[in-house]
Scaffold this motif. Structure first.
Motif, PDB file in Angstrom:
ATOM      1  N   ALA A  11      95.325  80.379  19.975  1.00 36.80           N
ATOM      2  CA  ALA A  11      95.932  80.530  21.299  1.00 36.80           C
ATOM      3  C   ALA A  11      95.095  81.440  22.194  1.00 36.80           C
ATOM      4  N   VAL A  12      94.511  82.493  21.622  1.00 34.78           N
ATOM      5  CA  VAL A  12      93.637  83.374  22.401  1.00 34.78           C
ATOM      6  C   VAL A  12      92.440  82.589  22.925  1.00 34.78           C
ATOM      7  N   ASP A  13      91.860  81.751  22.072  1.00 34.96           N
ATOM      8  CA  ASP A  13      90.721  80.938  22.502  1.00 34.96           C
ATOM      9  C   ASP A  13      91.145  79.939  23.573  1.00 34.96           C
ATOM     10  N   ASP A  14      92.305  79.313  23.399  1.00 35.03           N
ATOM     11  CA  ASP A  14      92.760  78.288  24.342  1.00 35.03           C
ATOM     12  C   ASP A  14      93.104  78.869  25.702  1.00 35.03           C
ATOM     13  N   HIS A  15      93.709  80.072  25.708  1.00 35.20           N
ATOM     14  CA  HIS A  15      94.265  80.617  26.946  1.00 35.20           C
ATOM     15  C   HIS A  15      93.457  81.761  27.553  1.00 35.20           C
ATOM     16  N   GLY A  16      92.472  82.276  26.812  1.00 36.72           N
ATOM     17  CA  GLY A  16      91.513  83.201  27.415  1.00 36.72           C
ATOM     18  C   GLY A  16      91.836  84.676  27.338  1.00 36.72           C
ATOM     19  N   THR A  17      93.109  85.033  27.247  1.00 40.72           N
ATOM     20  CA  THR A  17      93.481  86.457  27.199  1.00 40.72           C
ATOM     21  C   THR A  17      94.572  86.670  26.163  1.00 40.72           C
ATOM     22  N   PHE A  18      94.712  87.911  25.715  1.00 39.39           N
ATOM     23  CA  PHE A  18      95.774  88.250  24.773  1.00 39.39           C
ATOM     24  C   PHE A  18      97.148  88.020  25.415  1.00 39.39           C
ATOM     25  N   SER A  19      97.260  88.355  26.705  1.00 37.31           N
ATOM     26  CA  SER A  19      98.553  88.224  27.378  1.00 37.31           C
ATOM     27  C   SER A  19      98.985  86.761  27.459  1.00 37.31           C
ATOM     28  N   ALA A  20      98.051  85.886  27.847  1.00 35.60           N
ATOM     29  CA  ALA A  20      98.379  84.460  27.954  1.00 35.60           C
ATOM     30  C   ALA A  20      98.673  83.865  26.582  1.00 35.60           C
ATOM     31  N   ALA A  21      97.926  84.312  25.572  1.00 40.87           N
ATOM     32  CA  ALA A  21      98.176  83.840  24.211  1.00 40.87           C
ATOM     33  C   ALA A  21      99.553  84.287  23.734  1.00 40.87           C
ATOM     34  N   ALA A  22      99.932  85.520  24.082  1.00 37.94           N
ATOM     35  CA  ALA A  22     101.248  86.037  23.694  1.00 37.94           C
ATOM     36  C   ALA A  22     102.364  85.156  24.249  1.00 37.94           C
ATOM     37  N   ASP A  23     102.226  84.733  25.503  1.00 35.71           N
ATOM     38  CA  ASP A  23     103.234  83.850  26.103  1.00 35.71           C
ATOM     39  C   ASP A  23     103.266  82.508  25.379  1.00 35.71           C
ATOM     40  N   ALA A  24     102.085  82.013  24.977  1.00 34.08           N
ATOM     41  CA  ALA A  24     102.001  80.690  24.349  1.00 34.08           C
ATOM     42  C   ALA A  24     102.638  80.662  22.964  1.00 34.08           C
ATOM     43  N   VAL A  25     102.525  81.775  22.229  1.00 33.38           N
ATOM     44  CA  VAL A  25     103.064  81.789  20.858  1.00 33.38           C
ATOM     45  C   VAL A  25     104.355  82.616  20.758  1.00 33.38           C
ATOM     46  N   PHE A  26     104.855  83.053  21.915  1.00 34.54           N
ATOM     47  CA  PHE A  26     106.162  83.716  21.989  1.00 34.54           C
ATOM     48  C   PHE A  26     106.210  85.035  21.213  1.00 34.54           C
ATOM     49  N   VAL A  27     105.187  85.852  21.402  1.00 31.14           N
ATOM     50  CA  VAL A  27     105.195  87.215  20.861  1.00 31.14           C
ATOM     51  C   VAL A  27     104.747  88.147  21.982  1.00 31.14           C
ATOM     52  N   THR A  28     104.714  89.446  21.689  1.00 33.42           N
ATOM     53  CA  THR A  28     104.283  90.404  22.701  1.00 33.42           C
ATOM     54  C   THR A  28     102.767  90.539  22.701  1.00 33.42           C
ATOM     55  N   HIS A  29     102.252  91.092  23.808  1.00 36.52           N
ATOM     56  CA  HIS A  29     100.815  91.378  23.893  1.00 36.52           C
ATOM     57  C   HIS A  29     100.387  92.286  22.749  1.00 36.52           C
ATOM     58  N   ALA A  30     101.218  93.291  22.457  1.00 34.71           N
ATOM     59  CA  ALA A  30     100.879  94.233  21.376  1.00 34.71           C
ATOM     60  C   ALA A  30     100.809  93.518  20.035  1.00 34.71           C
ATOM     61  N   ALA A  31     101.706  92.556  19.807  1.00 32.84           N
ATOM     62  CA  ALA A  31     101.699  91.817  18.539  1.00 32.84           C
ATOM     63  C   ALA A  31     100.427  90.999  18.393  1.00 32.84           C
ATOM     64  N   VAL A  32      99.954  90.397  19.492  1.00 28.25           N
ATOM     65  CA  VAL A  32      98.695  89.643  19.434  1.00 28.25           C
ATOM     66  C   VAL A  32      97.551  90.573  19.047  1.00 28.25           C
ATOM     67  N   SER A  33      97.482  91.720  19.702  1.00 25.17           N
ATOM     68  CA  SER A  33      96.415  92.686  19.403  1.00 25.17           C
ATOM     69  C   SER A  33      96.471  93.133  17.944  1.00 25.17           C
ATOM     70  N   GLN A  34      97.656  93.399  17.440  1.00 24.39           N
ATOM     71  CA  GLN A  34      97.805  93.831  16.042  1.00 24.39           C
ATOM     72  C   GLN A  34      97.387  92.734  15.065  1.00 24.39           C
ATOM     73  N   GLN A  35      97.777  91.490  15.370  1.00 26.14           N
ATOM     74  CA  GLN A  35      97.402  90.383  14.483  1.00 26.14           C
ATOM     75  C   GLN A  35      95.889  90.190  14.446  1.00 26.14           C
ATOM     76  N   MET A  36      95.233  90.308  15.603  1.00 24.70           N
ATOM     77  CA  MET A  36      93.784  90.117  15.643  1.00 24.70           C
ATOM     78  C   MET A  36      93.063  91.242  14.887  1.00 24.70           C
ATOM     79  N   LYS A  37      93.559  92.462  15.029  1.00 23.18           N
ATOM     80  CA  LYS A  37      92.967  93.578  14.274  1.00 23.18           C
ATOM     81  C   LYS A  37      93.181  93.388  12.778  1.00 23.18           C
ATOM     82  N   ALA A  38      94.345  92.862  12.393  1.00 24.23           N
ATOM     83  CA  ALA A  38      94.620  92.617  10.978  1.00 24.23           C
ATOM     84  C   ALA A  38      93.678  91.558  10.406  1.00 24.23           C
ATOM     85  N   LEU A  39      93.405  90.513  11.183  1.00 28.41           N
ATOM     86  CA  LEU A  39      92.465  89.490  10.731  1.00 28.41           C
ATOM     87  C   LEU A  39      91.065  90.070  10.571  1.00 28.41           C
ATOM     88  N   GLU A  40      90.631  90.888  11.523  1.00 29.57           N
ATOM     89  CA  GLU A  40      89.303  91.497  11.444  1.00 29.57           C
ATOM     90  C   GLU A  40      89.190  92.391  10.204  1.00 29.57           C
TER      91      GLU A  40
END
Length: 304
Positions: A11-40
């Motif tokens: 979703a981040v790749d498709d939508h370009g930003t963490f905020s837009a990805a958060a809206d697409a997958v129905f989570v918060t901006h902070a949750a997107v950031s945490q998930q990406m850090k966890a993957l790294e």
């Protein structure tokens, strides 16, 4: 790692930003950031360049997104593959260029749904280059488009029809001389953002034909209506599936070396909807063979 995290990365790749990805997958901006850090942390790689205001995928990150798309697609196909679903049920996300939406596509999709009632087709209009990007990113399953100059690696092309480009002129235009009309009449240009528009422009330039452009439009219906009202002449495809009562216009041949539009279906080679796409192509070719959308042809059980 979880499928949910992979969906977020895509979703981040498709939508370009963490905020837009958060809206697409129905989570918060902070949750997107945490998930990406966890993957790294789990993979031991840097997925994002965070030196910019908007984090950008690194080359490694882009490669991981490509792999993630395949993993998620395989996961989504897990149950259907066990239950024997060969892709002829569920939803087929299909893009199509505007010139096909009033003849070729309705006749085709109607026949496809009659043959496979459990398959739902969701349509999205757009120009060829934009639809190619949607297919490449996995946002749609396939697209009916003009053949691009280069078929991207990892994609398959199914040709459906070859359409001559012709000169459109009002019926009361005195001359039938194509070159004279192009040089003397105002020119209504097919959008150069479209592949067919670029083909027309190249043909004009190769023959050193200078036109007096008065407007540039995307839709064939809009262009034809302008020509009917004596606003100028235009070059456009002679559609492979005609609609009832087409506008009364002159459709003049551009000669033996007339440019052509190659119309077909493009899809990713790794698509899980291969069977549905094959059935789509089969019925597109059948619709071209029928050649006209009428109440009678619309009622056909199949156009194969």
């Amino acid at each position: 790692m979880s499928i949910r995290m992979l969906r977020t990365l895509i979703a981040v790749d498709d939508h370009g930003t963490f905020s837009a990805a958060a809206d697409a997958v129905f989570v918060t901006h902070a949750a997107v950031s945490q998930q990406m850090k966890a993957l790294e942390a789990e993979w031991g790689v840097t997925l994002f360049d965070r030196s910019r205001r908007t984090p950008q995928l690194t080359p490694v990150g882009r490669a991981m997104v490509a792999k993630a798309r395949k993993v998620v697609a395989e996961y989504d196909a897990l149950v259907p593959s066990v239950l024997g679903d060969d892709g002829l049920s569920g939803e087929l996300l299909l893009g199509a260029v505007p010139t096909t939406l009033t003849g070729l596509v309705p006749l085709t999709v109607s026949a496809l749904r009659k043959a496979w009632p459990d398959l739902r087709v969701r349509l999205q209009g757009g120009l060829t280059n934009a639809l190619l990007r949607e297919v490449e990113r996995g946002l749609i399953d396939a697209a009916i488009v003009s053949r691009p100059g280069h078929v991207p690696e990892g994609h398959v092309w199914h040709e459906v029809a070859v359409e001559d480009l012709v000169l459109l002129a009002a019926v009361d235009t005195e001359s039938d001389d194509v070159l004279e009309l192009l040089r003397s009449q105002p020119f209504i240009r097919f959008s150069r953002d479209a592949v067919v528009g670029a083909t027309i422009e190249a043909w004009l330039q190769d023959r050193k034909i200078t036109v007096t452009e008065v407007m540039e439009l995307e839709g064939l219906e809009a262009i034809s209506s302008m020509v009917l009202c004596n606003m100028g002449v235009a070059i456009a495809p002679r559609r492979s599936v005609h609609t009832m009562r087409p506008l009364p216009l002159k459709r003049l041949s551009l000669g033996p070396d007339a440019p052509k539009r190659h119309l077909g279906v493009i899809a990713r080679a790794d698509s899980l909807k291969t069977r549905a796409i094959d059935e789509l192509v089969l019925r597109l070719r059948g619709a071209v063979a029928v050649g006209e959308l009428t109440p009678e042809t619309a009622r056909l059980r199949d156009v194969v």
